[in-house]
Design a protein around this motif. Structure first.
Motif, PDB file in Angstrom:
ATOM      1  N   ALA A  26      33.967  38.770  28.194  1.00 60.21           N
ATOM      2  CA  ALA A  26      34.148  38.733  29.658  1.00 60.21           C
ATOM      3  C   ALA A  26      34.130  40.141  30.218  1.00 60.21           C
ATOM      4  CB  ALA A  26      35.475  38.066  30.004  1.00 60.21           C
ATOM      5  N   ALA A  29      37.511  43.557  35.422  1.00 57.62           N
ATOM      6  CA  ALA A  29      37.554  44.407  36.625  1.00 57.62           C
ATOM      7  C   ALA A  29      39.017  44.799  36.849  1.00 57.62           C
ATOM      8  CB  ALA A  29      36.933  43.661  37.800  1.00 57.62           C
ATOM      9  N   ASP A  36      46.148  37.623  33.055  1.00 58.82           N
ATOM     10  CA  ASP A  36      47.087  36.485  33.033  1.00 58.82           C
ATOM     11  C   ASP A  36      46.553  35.392  32.118  1.00 58.82           C
ATOM     12  OD1 ASP A  36      48.814  37.677  34.749  1.00 58.82           O
ATOM     13  OD2 ASP A  36      48.394  36.388  36.473  1.00 58.82           O
ATOM     14  N   ARG A  43      42.119  31.767  28.278  1.00 61.12           N
ATOM     15  CA  ARG A  43      40.855  32.349  27.776  1.00 61.12           C
ATOM     16  C   ARG A  43      41.157  33.172  26.538  1.00 61.12           C
ATOM     17  NH1 ARG A  43      36.862  34.668  32.285  1.00 61.12           N
ATOM     18  NH2 ARG A  43      35.450  34.583  30.510  1.00 61.12           N
ATOM     19  N   VAL A  51      34.263  47.121  33.445  1.00 58.07           N
ATOM     20  CA  VAL A  51      33.180  47.542  34.354  1.00 58.07           C
ATOM     21  C   VAL A  51      33.700  48.439  35.492  1.00 58.07           C
ATOM     22  CG1 VAL A  51      31.673  45.567  33.909  1.00 58.07           C
ATOM     23  CG2 VAL A  51      33.407  45.379  35.705  1.00 58.07           C
ATOM     24  N   ALA A  71      30.462  45.032  44.220  1.00 50.79           N
ATOM     25  CA  ALA A  71      31.332  44.092  43.487  1.00 50.79           C
ATOM     26  C   ALA A  71      32.644  44.743  43.067  1.00 50.79           C
ATOM     27  CB  ALA A  71      30.596  43.567  42.263  1.00 50.79           C
ATOM     28  N   ALA A  97      45.802  38.618  53.887  1.00 47.43           N
ATOM     29  CA  ALA A  97      46.624  37.412  53.696  1.00 47.43           C
ATOM     30  C   ALA A  97      46.764  37.063  52.217  1.00 47.43           C
ATOM     31  CB  ALA A  97      45.987  36.232  54.434  1.00 47.43           C
ATOM     32  N   GLY A  98      46.036  37.757  51.347  1.00 46.35           N
ATOM     33  CA  GLY A  98      46.025  37.406  49.922  1.00 46.35           C
ATOM     34  C   GLY A  98      46.942  38.287  49.092  1.00 46.35           C
ATOM     35  N   ALA A 107      42.673  44.508  42.688  1.00 47.24           N
ATOM     36  CA  ALA A 107      41.698  43.406  42.733  1.00 47.24           C
ATOM     37  C   ALA A 107      40.383  43.868  43.356  1.00 47.24           C
ATOM     38  CB  ALA A 107      42.279  42.254  43.547  1.00 47.24           C
ATOM     39  N   GLY A 110      34.217  41.369  43.330  1.00 52.71           N
ATOM     40  CA  GLY A 110      33.617  40.461  42.339  1.00 52.71           C
ATOM     41  C   GLY A 110      34.667  39.592  41.670  1.00 52.71           C
ATOM     42  N   ASN A 112      37.604  38.784  42.787  1.00 52.29           N
ATOM     43  CA  ASN A 112      38.205  37.851  43.745  1.00 52.29           C
ATOM     44  C   ASN A 112      37.347  36.593  43.874  1.00 52.29           C
ATOM     45  OD1 ASN A 112      38.933  36.569  46.273  1.00 52.29           O
ATOM     46  ND2 ASN A 112      40.230  38.350  46.653  1.00 52.29           N
ATOM     47  N   GLN A 115      37.656  34.501  40.577  1.00 57.80           N
ATOM     48  CA  GLN A 115      38.972  34.066  40.090  1.00 57.80           C
ATOM     49  C   GLN A 115      38.972  32.555  39.911  1.00 57.80           C
ATOM     50  OE1 GLN A 115      42.319  33.927  43.001  1.00 57.80           O
ATOM     51  NE2 GLN A 115      40.926  34.978  44.389  1.00 57.80           N
ATOM     52  N   PRO A 162      40.865  29.292  44.955  1.00 60.43           N
ATOM     53  CA  PRO A 162      42.048  29.918  45.543  1.00 60.43           C
ATOM     54  C   PRO A 162      41.792  31.106  46.472  1.00 60.43           C
ATOM     55  CG  PRO A 162      41.767  30.639  43.273  1.00 60.43           C
ATOM     56  CD  PRO A 162      40.640  29.711  43.555  1.00 60.43           C
ATOM     57  N   LYS A 190      46.232  31.465  57.825  1.00 61.10           N
ATOM     58  CA  LYS A 190      46.584  30.859  56.529  1.00 61.10           C
ATOM     59  C   LYS A 190      47.976  30.251  56.604  1.00 61.10           C
ATOM     60  CE  LYS A 190      47.362  32.544  51.776  1.00 61.10           C
ATOM     61  NZ  LYS A 190      47.163  33.689  50.866  1.00 61.10           N
TER      62      LYS A 190
HETATM   63  C1  LIG Z   1      50.814  36.734  42.029  1.00 59.09           C
HETATM   64  C2  LIG Z   1      49.398  36.624  42.538  1.00 59.09           C
HETATM   65  C3  LIG Z   1      49.185  36.183  43.832  1.00 59.09           C
HETATM   66  C4  LIG Z   1      47.884  36.077  44.320  1.00 59.09           C
HETATM   67  N1  LIG Z   1      47.681  35.618  45.596  1.00 59.09           N
HETATM   68  C5  LIG Z   1      46.425  35.487  46.077  1.00 59.09           C
HETATM   69  C6  LIG Z   1      46.182  34.991  47.369  1.00 59.09           C
HETATM   70  O1  LIG Z   1      47.107  34.674  48.110  1.00 59.09           O
HETATM   71  N2  LIG Z   1      44.891  34.886  47.785  1.00 59.09           N
HETATM   72  C7  LIG Z   1      43.841  35.252  46.990  1.00 59.09           C
HETATM   73  O2  LIG Z   1      42.701  35.133  47.429  1.00 59.09           O
HETATM   74  N3  LIG Z   1      44.038  35.713  45.752  1.00 59.09           N
HETATM   75  C8  LIG Z   1      45.303  35.849  45.290  1.00 59.09           C
HETATM   76  N4  LIG Z   1      45.504  36.302  44.012  1.00 59.09           N
HETATM   77  C9  LIG Z   1      44.344  36.470  43.146  1.00 59.09           C
HETATM   78  C10 LIG Z   1      43.747  37.844  43.195  1.00 59.09           C
HETATM   79  O3  LIG Z   1      43.154  38.039  44.467  1.00 59.09           O
HETATM   80  C11 LIG Z   1      42.697  37.866  42.096  1.00 59.09           C
HETATM   81  O4  LIG Z   1      43.398  37.848  40.869  1.00 59.09           O
HETATM   82  C12 LIG Z   1      41.811  39.091  42.176  1.00 59.09           C
HETATM   83  O5  LIG Z   1      41.084  39.119  43.384  1.00 59.09           O
HETATM   84  C13 LIG Z   1      40.825  39.102  41.008  1.00 59.09           C
HETATM   85  O6  LIG Z   1      40.115  40.322  41.010  1.00 59.09           O
HETATM   86  P1  LIG Z   1      40.124  41.267  39.725  1.00 59.09           P
HETATM   87  O7  LIG Z   1      39.232  42.415  40.046  1.00 59.09           O
HETATM   88  O8  LIG Z   1      41.512  41.601  39.305  1.00 59.09           O
HETATM   89  O9  LIG Z   1      39.429  40.282  38.684  1.00 59.09           O
HETATM   90  P2  LIG Z   1      39.610  40.134  37.105  1.00 59.09           P
HETATM   91  O10 LIG Z   1      40.918  39.488  36.817  1.00 59.09           O
HETATM   92  O11 LIG Z   1      39.296  41.415  36.419  1.00 59.09           O
HETATM   93  O12 LIG Z   1      38.414  39.116  36.832  1.00 59.09           O
HETATM   94  C14 LIG Z   1      38.407  37.794  37.308  1.00 59.09           C
HETATM   95  C15 LIG Z   1      37.147  37.096  36.789  1.00 59.09           C
HETATM   96  O13 LIG Z   1      35.982  37.660  37.368  1.00 59.09           O
HETATM   97  C16 LIG Z   1      35.105  38.186  36.369  1.00 59.09           C
HETATM   98  N5  LIG Z   1      34.527  39.406  36.955  1.00 59.09           N
HETATM   99  C17 LIG Z   1      35.222  40.396  37.581  1.00 59.09           C
HETATM  100  N6  LIG Z   1      34.367  41.323  38.061  1.00 59.09           N
HETATM  101  C18 LIG Z   1      33.125  40.914  37.742  1.00 59.09           C
HETATM  102  C19 LIG Z   1      31.815  41.461  37.955  1.00 59.09           C
HETATM  103  N7  LIG Z   1      31.649  42.610  38.629  1.00 59.09           N
HETATM  104  N8  LIG Z   1      30.755  40.773  37.491  1.00 59.09           N
HETATM  105  C20 LIG Z   1      30.920  39.598  36.824  1.00 59.09           C
HETATM  106  N9  LIG Z   1      32.146  39.059  36.559  1.00 59.09           N
HETATM  107  C21 LIG Z   1      33.217  39.700  37.018  1.00 59.09           C
HETATM  108  C22 LIG Z   1      35.983  38.405  35.144  1.00 59.09           C
HETATM  109  O14 LIG Z   1      35.248  38.340  33.946  1.00 59.09           O
HETATM  110  C23 LIG Z   1      36.954  37.244  35.274  1.00 59.09           C
HETATM  111  O15 LIG Z   1      36.370  36.065  34.789  1.00 59.09           O
HETATM  112  C24 LIG Z   1      46.784  36.438  43.494  1.00 59.09           C
HETATM  113  C25 LIG Z   1      47.002  36.910  42.206  1.00 59.09           C
HETATM  114  C26 LIG Z   1      48.289  36.995  41.715  1.00 59.09           C
HETATM  115  C27 LIG Z   1      48.496  37.497  40.304  1.00 59.09           C
END
Ligand SMILES: Cc1cc2nc3c(=O)[nH]c(=O)nc-3n(C[C@H](O)[C@H](O)[C@H](O)COP(=O)(O)OP(=O)(O)OC[C@H]3O[C@@H](n4cnc5c(N)ncnc54)[C@H](O)[C@@H]3O)c2cc1C
Ligand code: SF4
Length: 296
Positions: A26, A29, A36, A43, A51, A71, A97-98, A107, A110, A112, A115, A162, A190
């Protein structure tokens, strides 16, 4: 947590090549969702390809007046961007709002979008879940489904997508953000169980363009979050509204047209009136703002 290999990609082709060698791997990001899942055993990738050092962290104005979002742009940076706040306020509002400030700092755009659902059974590997393990069943249908889908769900899975940000993106028809003048008058609203750190029960993203001469809806964009497996573009409501008088009655009729196909379960039937009222209130807010601006 299972052992895994970690690689930091130097450029996009090598990131893709690394993952091609490890079909169960995987991209990593911000890690706010993926890590988690590693801890919960949802997973078990053999390889994580980091990346975060790739050059996709830019927000670029496009010659046609649109905007390209990389992304790897962090949610905080996107929400704070001056162009996004001025021309696409629904997107900035959806991002804010997130989650929480700390999570948004990590976060990415990409991550987001990609997720996974927050269905409690998806995250509990001791429970049947067709999405995690196809064919195992769906514990949510007869179990806890308060947060889950009322529109467009399949018999096999009633999970919701989500993301807040994705609802705004769908409203705008975005891969790149298109130039959409009337998106400057837009809103994301929201409803959730508490004020921060929690996902939407129902959300609405809307942009409204009203003809000042006759008070009719010239154009409208509307999407719902928290109600379906994907950000739900409210095509039926939009079609009902175009050309109709911009009034509370029209807004209500449009909301009812969109929700006529809802198939709620006992634990989430409240979402139908909630979504209807949220659509009406959000459109009324936009209308009132337009009327105030005309008076000034
Ligand atoms: C307590 C909590 C509350 C939250 N509340 C909200 C909320 O209210 N609203 C909301 O919208 N979100 C909420 N989130 C979710 C949060 O927005 C997402 O976890 C976050 O946006 C994911 O982004 P990341 O970069 O951390 O992704 P990662 O966790 O790194 O990746 C998520 C997925 O995307 C894939 N991925 C990531 N980047 C790429 C890329 N460039 N190309 C291909 N695949 C990729 C990864 O392989 C994985 O499968 C919450 C999270 C938590 C822990
Ligand atoms: S609703 Fe979907 S994600 Fe939730 S338990 Fe059922 S199959 Fe799994």
């Amino acid at each position: 947590m299972n052992p895994f290999r970690y690689e930091r990609a130097a450029d996009a082709p090598s990131a893709v090549a690394l993952l091609a060698q490890a079909p169960n791997g995987a991209f990593l990001a911000g890690g706010t969702n993926l890590v988690d899942h590693l801890k919960l055993g949802v997973r078990q990738p053999e390889l994580l390809v980091d990346v975060t050092h790739l050059p996709f962290d830019r927000i670029e104005p496009l010659p046609d007046g649109g905007v390209r979002i990389g992304a790897l742009v962090r949610n905080s940076d996107l929400a704070a961007d001056r162009i996004i706040r001025a021309r696409y306020p629904l997107l900035a509002q959806a991002l804010l709002a997130g989650a929480s400030g700390q999570l948004r700092n990590l976060a990415t755009t990409g991550g987001n979008l990609l997720q996974r659902t927050r269905c409690v059974y998806f995250q509990d590997v001791t429970k049947p879940c067709n999405k995690r393990e196809p064919g195992s069943g769906c514990a949510a249908r007869e179990g806890y489904h308060r947060e889950l889908a009322i529109l467009g769900a399949s018999p096999a899975c009633i999970a919701t997508h989500p993301s807040d940000m994705a609802v705004a993106m769908v409203t705008l028809d975005a891969i790149d953000l298109p130039p959409l003048t009337f998106a400057a008058r837009s809103r994301y609203r929201k409803v959730r169980d508490r004020q921060s750190y929690v996902f939407a029960l129902v959300s609405v993203a809307a942009a409204l363009d009203v003809d000042e001469a006759d008070g009719a809806v010239r154009d409208v964009r509307l999407a719902l979050g928290g109600v379906a497996h994907k950000p739900w573009r409210a095509w039926k409501a939009e079609a009902t509204l175009r050309g109709a008088p911009a009034t509370e009655e029209s807004f209500r009729r449009a909301a009812e047209a969109e929700l006529a196909d809802a198939q709620p379960l006992p634990g989430n039937a409240f979402k139908v009136p909630l979504a209807r009222n949220l659509i009406v209130r959000t459109l009324l807010d936009l209308l009132e703002t337009a009327e105030e601006e005309t008076r000034l």
